[in-house]
Design a protein around this motif. Structure first.
Motif, short mmCIF file in Angstrom:
data_model
loop_
_atom_site.label_atom_id
_atom_site.label_comp_id
_atom_site.label_asym_id
_atom_site.label_seq_id
_atom_site.Cartn_x
_atom_site.Cartn_y
_atom_site.Cartn_z
N THR A 94 0.84 -1.20 0.00
CA THR A 94 0.00 0.00 0.00
C THR A 94 0.87 1.24 0.00
O THR A 94 2.10 1.17 0.10
CB THR A 94 -0.94 0.02 1.22
N HIS A 96 0.33 4.89 2.20
CA HIS A 96 -0.55 5.52 3.17
C HIS A 96 -0.74 7.00 2.81
O HIS A 96 0.17 7.81 2.94
CB HIS A 96 0.04 5.40 4.58
N SER A 159 -6.01 2.51 3.69
CA SER A 159 -4.80 3.32 3.77
C SER A 159 -4.67 4.35 2.66
O SER A 159 -3.94 5.32 2.81
CB SER A 159 -3.58 2.41 3.79
N SER A 160 -5.34 4.14 1.54
CA SER A 160 -5.35 5.13 0.46
C SER A 160 -6.42 4.75 -0.55
O SER A 160 -6.90 3.61 -0.58
CB SER A 160 -3.99 5.21 -0.24
N PHE A 200 0.69 -0.64 9.72
CA PHE A 200 0.48 0.80 9.90
C PHE A 200 1.70 1.46 10.52
O PHE A 200 2.00 2.63 10.23
CB PHE A 200 -0.76 1.05 10.77
N ARG A 204 3.08 4.71 8.78
CA ARG A 204 2.74 5.99 9.39
C ARG A 204 3.55 6.35 10.61
O ARG A 204 3.45 7.47 11.10
CB ARG A 204 1.25 5.99 9.77
N VAL A 265 -9.44 5.86 9.42
CA VAL A 265 -8.31 5.76 8.52
C VAL A 265 -8.41 6.74 7.36
O VAL A 265 -7.44 7.13 6.77
CB VAL A 265 -8.17 4.31 8.00
#
Length: 269
Positions: A94, A96, A159-160, A200, A204, A265
């Motif tokens: 992913t 973020h 996440s996006s 995560f 992040r 999120v």
């Protein structure tokens, strides 16, 4: 979970959900292929755990599922088994990015996420098809493909936007493949919500990851953060004969997140 020493490939199994899935299958005497893209040390550590847990055989294969030649190489490392009972497409990635920050996602970001999260599973299925069909012929029951998707692909969270879109495409592809490959191969997808892994934290940072975890546990009806082992039990169910009447299903496991509006999120940060 059904016993039986199944032959199984698990992509992206050097850590997290993939590793947890491999460990459960190992306890039932499976032959396992552990795949990694870059985490060689972690992959071999998981392989050694699986051997100690009772796996009949463990093979470790490096390969990036976004590359078709690597998918063929991964499957080729298990070809000496002659048959395959299950392919678990767990490898994923992913970026973020809060959903309102449209300028922070490029075409290249979408292409990279689709290459691994959507095209990768397709290429793995194509590479493994002959072994899966041979497994069905040998066992007298359909072999299984399990695609690890996400509630992001159903609800547009996660996440996006690029990640959610890639998992939405994977969900539709799951249904298409279930039609195309029946009756020899069953194809299902799991759609987890939040899983308490370093995912995560890596994306992040520790503090932001803790905020997400706390927000999830306070917002979902069951007020829990699912562990990799929780979700792995469902993966193994879909990969084994206990789910022999299921194909084309998108099975959500999100601690009840879908029952209410959840924005932890995706909201502005």
């Amino acid at each position: 979970m059904a016993k039986g020493g199944l032959n199984v490939i698990v992509t992206g199994s050097a850590s997290g959900l993939g590793a947890a899935t491999a460990r459960i299958l190992a306890q039932d005497g499976a032959r396992l292929l552990i795949n990694y893209a870059s985490s060689e040390k972690d992959a071999h550590a998981v392989a050694e755990e699986c051997r100690k847990l009772g796996a009949a055989e463990v093979v470790v294969a490096q390969g990036d599922v976004s590359k078709d030649e690597d998918c063929k190489k991964i499957v080729g490392a298990a070809a000496h088994w002659g048959t395959l009972d299950a392919l678990i497409n767990n490898a994923g990635t992913t970026k973020h990015v809060a959903h309102h920050l449209l300028d922070e996602l490029s075409a290249e970001d979408f292409q990279r996420l689709y290459a691994i999260n959507t095209i990768g599973p397709y290429q793995m299925v194509r590479a493994a098809r002959a072994l899966l069909e041979a497994g069905a012929k040998a066992s007298g029951r359909a072999s299984a493909v399990v695609n690890v998707s996400s509630v992001a692909g159903i609800s547009g969270v996660g996440s996006s936007i690029a990640y959610a879109a890639s998992k939405g495409a994977l969900n539709v592809m799951t249904m298409s493949l279930a039609r195309a490959l029946a009756p020899a191969i069953r194809v299902n997808a799991i759609c987890p919500g939040y899983i308490d892994t370093p995912w995560f934290t890596k994306g992040r940072g520790a503090e932001a990851a803790k905020q997400v975890r706390d927000a999830v546990t306070s917002a979902v009806p069951l007020q829990i953060a699912s562990s990799p082992e929780d979700i792995a039990e469902l993966v193994c169910f879909l990969a084994t004969p206990r789910s022999s009447s299921m194909t084309g299903e998108l099975v959500r496991m999100d601690a009840g997140m879908h029952l209410g509006e959840f924005k932890a999120v995706t909201r502005k940060q």
